[in-house]
Design a protein around this motif. Sequence first.
Motif, mmCIF file in Angstrom:
data_model
loop_
_atom_site.group_PDB
_atom_site.id
_atom_site.type_symbol
_atom_site.label_atom_id
_atom_site.label_comp_id
_atom_site.label_asym_id
_atom_site.label_seq_id
_atom_site.Cartn_x
_atom_site.Cartn_y
_atom_site.Cartn_z
ATOM 1 N N ASN A 41 -14.476 3.457 -31.093
ATOM 2 C CA ASN A 41 -14.403 3.551 -29.520
ATOM 3 C C ASN A 41 -15.127 2.333 -28.743
ATOM 4 O O ASN A 41 -15.601 2.236 -27.802
ATOM 5 N N THR A 45 -11.142 1.712 -25.669
ATOM 6 C CA THR A 45 -11.856 3.188 -25.197
ATOM 7 C C THR A 45 -12.896 2.590 -24.177
ATOM 8 O O THR A 45 -13.054 3.239 -23.116
ATOM 9 N N GLY A 155 -14.522 9.912 -26.440
ATOM 10 C CA GLY A 155 -14.070 9.532 -27.856
ATOM 11 C C GLY A 155 -15.229 9.765 -28.870
ATOM 12 O O GLY A 155 -14.906 10.395 -29.995
#
Length: 407
Positions: A41, A45, A155
């Motif tokens: 991530n 993200t 995430g």
Amino acid sequence: MMKKTDLVIVGGGIFGCAIAYYFSKNNPGKQVMILERNELNNAATSRAAALMTMVRSKRSYIPLTIETFKVAKEMEEELGETLDFKVVGMMHVAASEAKVRDLEVLMDIAREYDQEAYYIDKEEAKEKAPWLEVEEALKIGFVPNEAYCDPYMLGTFFARCARNRGAKIRQGVEVVGLIHEAGIVRGVKTTEGDILAETVVDAAGVWAPLLAGQVGVGLPMAPVRSQYWITERSDLFPINSPMVLLPDAQAYARPEGGGLLFGIREGKSLVASPKDVPKDITDFVFSADEGMEDLFENGERLARFFSAFYDMGIKYYVAGFSGYTPDSQLVLGAVPGIKGFLVASGCCGAGISVAGGVGLGIAEMAAGRPNPLDFSEFEISRFGRIDPFGEEWLNRCAAARSNKVSG
């Protein structure tokens, strides 16, 4: 390293982690592995503005986002921790007749999906968001259950819950190629050896076209810069004030730690070939002046609704690459003519909100079961044969972001 597994997921962003979560949860007797060359991530993200918008004009995204809200609560219960979703609501401000018509359609969509939504007057809008100038507003809609979140934390929750169910997560391992023959993908080549798998999922974010290209597939998306700014703190920005969409200004805003996080579309979005995006974007310079030229060129539209715009200090600039498509739809599902290979890509700036639905659908397809969600608008072949590295294609994808009016 495990040399054979049921599912290999290439890429440890929120899509990859969500797929691993659902696959490990719904297939307890099977093995799944995430391969991430950097850290989980850490690319698109962690740089997302993370507007968790359920009510939107693209109906295809709504069931996916509803699933994200649902699974977030389940993961909170499992881990005994909170994701701390900020349920502050979304205000939609229409300042032209065309945008009023769009807003009326949006309110109908909200009712269609049993989502609470109603109109508010200018006084209430100003009370909710003191920074907002509403004189030009013709109609203002409010959707109270919309939220924003910490994308990295979401995430990470997917990854932690997947690991609890036996998912293998390997960071610092790069996938350098696919193992394939006669139209069948049988595994991946990595910097630590080959891994055979029944199914491989390409969830490599903006680098996904590089992997798909190895089996002759032109993946229909391109890396386009997404950027936003965060102001200095001010009493104008209560921490519980709602998110605001300003389609007439092609801008959005939400509270952030006593400041205002906002994004505004530039006339020509920066786009790059997947071949030119570095493997680690940590030190990549997305804008030499931290987007200030773009702000000056396009800020007048935002200043119509945010009169303090030119006087407010900018504290942070955040930018990253998102995978965009000309129709601003995701790129999900099976690759035509190739067995054992699925794709989860093309987030179009909505990857955080739709992650739950993407994870569920792709995981079920990887397990050989029917997809419980409708991915028909996300088919990989919908543009025909394309060159994902050609200038014409890259510019088409960049234009999709430049013309975007949603968050």
